[in-house]
Design an enzyme around this catalytic site. Sequence first.
Site, mmCIF file in Angstrom:
data_model
loop_
_atom_site.group_PDB
_atom_site.id
_atom_site.type_symbol
_atom_site.label_atom_id
_atom_site.label_comp_id
_atom_site.label_asym_id
_atom_site.label_seq_id
_atom_site.Cartn_x
_atom_site.Cartn_y
_atom_site.Cartn_z
ATOM 1 N N ASP A 64 25.680 -5.817 5.591
ATOM 2 C CA ASP A 64 26.102 -6.674 4.547
ATOM 3 C C ASP A 64 27.123 -5.969 3.468
ATOM 4 O O ASP A 64 26.840 -6.501 2.243
ATOM 5 C CB ASP A 64 25.101 -7.595 3.938
ATOM 6 C CG ASP A 64 24.284 -8.370 4.991
ATOM 7 O OD1 ASP A 64 24.788 -8.446 6.291
ATOM 8 O OD2 ASP A 64 23.416 -9.126 4.629
ATOM 9 N N HIS A 82 26.938 -17.737 5.419
ATOM 10 C CA HIS A 82 26.535 -19.097 5.108
ATOM 11 C C HIS A 82 27.446 -20.254 4.928
ATOM 12 O O HIS A 82 28.686 -19.996 4.419
ATOM 13 C CB HIS A 82 25.642 -19.072 3.650
ATOM 14 C CG HIS A 82 24.841 -18.032 3.586
ATOM 15 N ND1 HIS A 82 23.700 -17.911 4.386
ATOM 16 C CD2 HIS A 82 24.522 -16.984 2.589
ATOM 17 C CE1 HIS A 82 22.947 -17.007 4.033
ATOM 18 N NE2 HIS A 82 23.295 -16.414 3.033
ATOM 19 N N LYS A 142 24.866 -13.887 10.448
ATOM 20 C CA LYS A 142 23.570 -14.464 10.387
ATOM 21 C C LYS A 142 23.510 -15.381 9.121
ATOM 22 O O LYS A 142 24.429 -15.077 8.203
ATOM 23 C CB LYS A 142 22.472 -13.316 10.126
ATOM 24 C CG LYS A 142 22.611 -12.351 8.940
ATOM 25 C CD LYS A 142 21.937 -11.133 8.760
ATOM 26 C CE LYS A 142 22.120 -10.402 7.852
ATOM 27 N NZ LYS A 142 22.090 -11.070 6.316
ATOM 28 N N CYS A 181 18.135 -7.488 2.902
ATOM 29 C CA CYS A 181 18.439 -7.492 4.170
ATOM 30 C C CYS A 181 18.090 -6.272 5.229
ATOM 31 O O CYS A 181 17.975 -6.081 6.034
ATOM 32 C CB CYS A 181 19.654 -8.029 4.415
ATOM 33 S SG CYS A 181 20.050 -9.887 3.926
HETATM 34 C C1 VGL Z 1 20.764 -11.025 0.906
HETATM 35 C C2 VGL Z 1 19.961 -12.171 -0.404
HETATM 36 C C3 VGL Z 1 20.622 -13.364 0.185
HETATM 37 C C4 VGL Z 1 21.126 -9.329 1.635
HETATM 38 C C5 VGL Z 1 21.530 -11.873 1.710
HETATM 39 O O1 VGL Z 1 22.150 -9.022 2.095
HETATM 40 O O2 VGL Z 1 20.327 -8.592 1.190
HETATM 41 N N1 VGL Z 1 19.967 -10.940 0.161
HETATM 42 N N2 VGL Z 1 21.251 -13.014 1.153
HETATM 43 ZN ZN ZN Z 2 22.378 -14.823 1.914
#
Ligand code: VGL
Ligand code: ZN
Length: 200
Positions: free
Chosen positions: A9, A49, A107, A152
Amino acid sequence: MTNALIVIDIQNDFCPGGALAVPEGDMIVPRINAMMGDFDAVILTQDWHPAGHGSFASSHLGKSPYEVIDMPYGAQVLWPDHCMQGTRGGAFHDDLQTDRADMIIRKGFRRNIDSYSAFFENDHETPTGLEGYLRTRGITDLTLAGLATDFCVHYSAVDAARLGFGVTVRMEESRAIDLDGSLAAAVAAMKATGVRLSGA
Ligand code: VGL
Ligand code: ZN
């Protein structure tokens, strides 16, 4: 042994200036780029999302970001709107070397369930498909780095270890949100499942 680097991410919304900025989130980008040559495979994950996603505080009347609510699959932290499909915030950081990636896995695209882990959604049973991809390629050992260490990266590492992969998390190439002790809890959970923490 066949190894893979899984880059979690590295998206604009998780970097300074983004909607859910992780402190120093952008600082790890050059170091992650430099690591890519050391692995048989490089896989990128992308939090992705739809508008109105159930993990957004804005989707729940009267709720604010960072409150926790009960969802059918368990407790869910509510976040600011982030990493929406097709937005600049959801795009990878401009400096991340995406050309080296064999695979990009997205995801969190189902409206009613969040997915911190790259392997299973937050019900801990709906698979993303990543396990099958890795196994069919004969990949046995994983190194994880990215954002955020305590969400994540943490959930992906624990799931990978439980699935039987050898797992190392590069702590110096990851950064945390650290909400109410979530980083310490994540470190304990990763150690308890046999994840190796390097550079910590
Ligand atoms: C994440 C919070 C919400 C992450 C993703 O990548 O750690 N944290 N969505
Ligand atoms: Zn998220």
